[in-house]
Design a protein around this motif. Sequence first.
Motif, PDB file in Angstrom:
ATOM      1  N   LEU A 181      44.955  31.932  24.627  1.00  0.00           N
ATOM      2  CA  LEU A 181      45.009  30.340  25.141  1.00  0.00           C
ATOM      3  C   LEU A 181      45.157  29.697  23.867  1.00  0.00           C
ATOM      4  CD1 LEU A 181      42.333  30.226  27.279  1.00  0.00           C
ATOM      5  CD2 LEU A 181      44.677  29.304  28.514  1.00  0.00           C
ATOM      6  N   GLU A 182      45.285  30.253  22.663  1.00  0.00           N
ATOM      7  CA  GLU A 182      45.228  29.561  21.662  1.00  0.00           C
ATOM      8  C   GLU A 182      46.275  29.391  21.544  1.00  0.00           C
ATOM      9  OE1 GLU A 182      43.957  32.071  18.731  1.00  0.00           O
ATOM     10  OE2 GLU A 182      41.343  31.796  19.455  1.00  0.00           O
ATOM     11  N   GLN A 183      47.593  29.883  22.183  1.00  0.00           N
ATOM     12  CA  GLN A 183      49.017  29.836  21.648  1.00  0.00           C
ATOM     13  C   GLN A 183      49.571  28.567  22.362  1.00  0.00           C
ATOM     14  OE1 GLN A 183      50.436  33.860  23.221  1.00  0.00           O
ATOM     15  NE2 GLN A 183      50.115  34.152  21.070  1.00  0.00           N
ATOM     16  N   ILE A 184      49.002  28.125  23.217  1.00  0.00           N
ATOM     17  CA  ILE A 184      49.132  26.922  24.049  1.00  0.00           C
ATOM     18  C   ILE A 184      48.565  26.007  23.890  1.00  0.00           C
ATOM     19  CG2 ILE A 184      48.388  28.189  26.024  1.00  0.00           C
ATOM     20  CD1 ILE A 184      50.701  27.121  27.726  1.00  0.00           C
ATOM     21  N   ASP A 185      48.892  24.504  23.932  1.00  0.00           N
ATOM     22  CA  ASP A 185      48.102  23.344  24.352  1.00  0.00           C
ATOM     23  C   ASP A 185      47.607  22.850  25.286  1.00  0.00           C
ATOM     24  OD1 ASP A 185      46.960  21.110  24.025  1.00  0.00           O
ATOM     25  OD2 ASP A 185      49.081  19.871  22.578  1.00  0.00           O
ATOM     26  N   THR A 186      46.973  22.664  26.332  1.00  0.00           N
ATOM     27  CA  THR A 186      47.264  22.743  28.018  1.00  0.00           C
ATOM     28  C   THR A 186      46.285  21.331  28.080  1.00  0.00           C
ATOM     29  OG1 THR A 186      44.920  23.742  27.514  1.00  0.00           O
ATOM     30  CG2 THR A 186      46.862  24.428  28.373  1.00  0.00           C
ATOM     31  N   SER A 187      45.957  20.795  26.830  1.00  0.00           N
ATOM     32  CA  SER A 187      45.360  19.186  27.274  1.00  0.00           C
ATOM     33  C   SER A 187      45.825  18.149  27.781  1.00  0.00           C
ATOM     34  CB  SER A 187      45.219  18.817  25.402  1.00  0.00           C
ATOM     35  OG  SER A 187      46.363  18.064  24.659  1.00  0.00           O
ATOM     36  N   GLU A 188      47.425  17.922  28.266  1.00  0.00           N
ATOM     37  CA  GLU A 188      47.980  17.794  29.233  1.00  0.00           C
ATOM     38  C   GLU A 188      47.848  17.991  30.670  1.00  0.00           C
ATOM     39  OE1 GLU A 188      51.191  16.376  27.169  1.00  0.00           O
ATOM     40  OE2 GLU A 188      50.338  15.014  25.651  1.00  0.00           O
ATOM     41  N   ALA A 189      47.375  19.337  30.911  1.00  0.00           N
ATOM     42  CA  ALA A 189      48.008  20.261  31.532  1.00  0.00           C
ATOM     43  C   ALA A 189      46.876  19.322  33.274  1.00  0.00           C
ATOM     44  CB  ALA A 189      48.156  21.602  31.719  1.00  0.00           C
ATOM     45  N   SER A 190      46.884  19.563  34.051  1.00  0.00           N
ATOM     46  CA  SER A 190      45.456  20.082  34.859  1.00  0.00           C
ATOM     47  C   SER A 190      45.198  20.506  35.447  1.00  0.00           C
ATOM     48  CB  SER A 190      46.279  19.089  37.176  1.00  0.00           C
ATOM     49  OG  SER A 190      47.290  20.538  36.986  1.00  0.00           O
ATOM     50  N   PRO A 191      43.850  20.356  35.830  1.00  0.00           N
ATOM     51  CA  PRO A 191      42.801  21.903  35.760  1.00  0.00           C
ATOM     52  C   PRO A 191      43.731  22.514  36.355  1.00  0.00           C
ATOM     53  CG  PRO A 191      41.403  19.277  36.565  1.00  0.00           C
ATOM     54  CD  PRO A 191      43.269  19.101  36.333  1.00  0.00           C
ATOM     55  N   THR A 192      44.120  22.992  37.796  1.00  0.00           N
ATOM     56  CA  THR A 192      45.497  23.584  39.109  1.00  0.00           C
ATOM     57  C   THR A 192      46.011  24.432  37.987  1.00  0.00           C
ATOM     58  OG1 THR A 192      44.956  22.712  40.490  1.00  0.00           O
ATOM     59  CG2 THR A 192      46.261  24.029  40.760  1.00  0.00           C
ATOM     60  N   GLN A 193      46.785  23.503  36.869  1.00  0.00           N
ATOM     61  CA  GLN A 193      47.962  24.320  36.240  1.00  0.00           C
ATOM     62  C   GLN A 193      47.632  25.138  35.113  1.00  0.00           C
ATOM     63  OE1 GLN A 193      49.139  20.549  34.544  1.00  0.00           O
ATOM     64  NE2 GLN A 193      51.611  21.226  35.318  1.00  0.00           N
ATOM     65  N   VAL A 194      45.431  24.993  34.500  1.00  0.00           N
ATOM     66  CA  VAL A 194      44.967  25.248  33.482  1.00  0.00           C
ATOM     67  C   VAL A 194      44.644  26.962  34.746  1.00  0.00           C
ATOM     68  CG1 VAL A 194      42.892  26.194  32.213  1.00  0.00           C
ATOM     69  CG2 VAL A 194      44.610  23.516  32.344  1.00  0.00           C
ATOM     70  N   ARG A 195      44.276  27.216  35.625  1.00  0.00           N
ATOM     71  CA  ARG A 195      43.386  28.202  35.822  1.00  0.00           C
ATOM     72  C   ARG A 195      44.966  29.238  36.351  1.00  0.00           C
ATOM     73  NH1 ARG A 195      40.444  24.527  38.625  1.00  0.00           N
ATOM     74  NH2 ARG A 195      42.460  23.742  40.588  1.00  0.00           N
ATOM     75  N   VAL A 196      46.119  28.134  36.738  1.00  0.00           N
ATOM     76  CA  VAL A 196      47.538  29.617  36.945  1.00  0.00           C
ATOM     77  C   VAL A 196      47.848  29.819  35.377  1.00  0.00           C
ATOM     78  CG1 VAL A 196      50.075  29.124  37.482  1.00  0.00           C
ATOM     79  CG2 VAL A 196      48.084  28.010  38.625  1.00  0.00           C
ATOM     80  N   ILE A 197      47.754  28.857  34.500  1.00  0.00           N
ATOM     81  CA  ILE A 197      48.171  29.824  32.984  1.00  0.00           C
ATOM     82  C   ILE A 197      47.479  30.314  32.885  1.00  0.00           C
ATOM     83  CG2 ILE A 197      48.192  29.122  30.765  1.00  0.00           C
ATOM     84  CD1 ILE A 197      49.679  26.144  31.827  1.00  0.00           C
ATOM     85  N   THR A 198      46.380  30.434  33.167  1.00  0.00           N
ATOM     86  CA  THR A 198      45.223  31.498  32.903  1.00  0.00           C
ATOM     87  C   THR A 198      45.255  32.901  33.035  1.00  0.00           C
ATOM     88  OG1 THR A 198      43.200  29.833  32.456  1.00  0.00           O
ATOM     89  CG2 THR A 198      42.583  32.144  32.552  1.00  0.00           C
ATOM     90  N   ARG A 199      45.006  32.447  34.662  1.00  0.00           N
ATOM     91  CA  ARG A 199      45.141  33.941  35.410  1.00  0.00           C
ATOM     92  C   ARG A 199      46.946  34.986  35.131  1.00  0.00           C
ATOM     93  NH1 ARG A 199      41.125  32.975  35.936  1.00  0.00           N
ATOM     94  NH2 ARG A 199      40.247  32.638  37.854  1.00  0.00           N
ATOM     95  N   LEU A 200      47.746  33.507  34.832  1.00  0.00           N
ATOM     96  CA  LEU A 200      49.506  34.624  33.980  1.00  0.00           C
ATOM     97  C   LEU A 200      48.921  35.087  33.388  1.00  0.00           C
ATOM     98  CD1 LEU A 200      51.919  31.554  35.474  1.00  0.00           C
ATOM     99  CD2 LEU A 200      51.837  33.672  37.012  1.00  0.00           C
ATOM    100  N   GLY A 201      49.179  34.902  32.542  1.00  0.00           N
ATOM    101  CA  GLY A 201      48.655  35.251  30.802  1.00  0.00           C
ATOM    102  C   GLY A 201      47.658  36.163  31.026  1.00  0.00           C
ATOM    103  N   GLN A 202      46.494  36.680  31.710  1.00  0.00           N
ATOM    104  CA  GLN A 202      45.579  37.576  32.059  1.00  0.00           C
ATOM    105  C   GLN A 202      46.298  38.907  32.225  1.00  0.00           C
ATOM    106  OE1 GLN A 202      42.453  35.551  34.062  1.00  0.00           O
ATOM    107  NE2 GLN A 202      40.597  36.326  32.926  1.00  0.00           N
ATOM    108  N   VAL A 203      46.909  38.429  33.349  1.00  0.00           N
ATOM    109  CA  VAL A 203      47.967  39.893  33.890  1.00  0.00           C
ATOM    110  C   VAL A 203      48.909  40.134  33.185  1.00  0.00           C
ATOM    111  CG1 VAL A 203      49.094  40.282  36.326  1.00  0.00           C
ATOM    112  CG2 VAL A 203      46.966  38.958  36.444  1.00  0.00           C
ATOM    113  N   GLY A 204      49.555  38.631  32.620  1.00  0.00           N
ATOM    114  CA  GLY A 204      50.901  38.883  31.914  1.00  0.00           C
ATOM    115  C   GLY A 204      51.035  40.036  30.284  1.00  0.00           C
TER     116      GLY A 204
END
Length: 275
Positions: A181-204
Amino acid sequence: MTAQQTADRIGRSQALERLARVGLVAYGVVHLLIAWIALQLAWGGSSESADQSGALQTLAEEPFGSPLLWVVGLGLIALALWQLADVLRYTGALSGSGDERKKAAAKVGKCVAKAVVYAFLAYSALKYAVGAGSSSSDQQQQTTSGVLGWPGGRFLVGIAALVVLGVGGYHVVKGVTKKFLEQIDTSEASPTQVRVITRLGQVGYVAKGAALVVVGGLVGYAALTFDPSKSSGLDGAMHTILQAPAGQWLLSLVALGIAAYGVFCFFRARYPQRT
């Protein structure tokens, strides 16, 4: 103008950022294609290598494949330059001492490693664009064969195996601890997008790390047996996973994880880290 000022100027270049975003999208597409080839390998066989060369060959065979590969190559070059700008940014801290110097050295090492990966993939994409592409697996076997012929070559290949194993393990840890998550700036992302990004990163990251661990194991096996054919890169790792018990399902899980990493790259392009 100092190196720090030069890095800041390069890093803030809108043209470079746009090209770097293209590079991140291209990097994601390559991973999606690798995942698709791996799934085909698991459930029906595939004539393409389940690695970056197979992904680039798949692009080359599409209509307008050559122009697409030029875009991919140039975008990845911009992505490499973006990483090198960060190297310049940390050079001042390298002359310091203590923890500050250690942290700067670690940052520089990571940036250089990423820049090399992006530059190599860009070079491969441009070779395919002009019709001169070749199998990554064959290249790795040839390189391993050449190094094994050197004095102390087996030792060098063994070190390379440990490095790949370390990188794979780091990816797994990065996925589990959410350090990506340090590689991506999610300050403008919605809470739902942040959750999706987090899950994708974990699995990926975990899936990609697991595949790299297998690659490192194969390189190490090549060193132990003095057999360069065992060092078959990511494609060889995919075939090794397939041959394991429940290999079809394991390979499918790895493929889906690599696909998740590819989609994560798209989000990185949408919300790039700004340093």
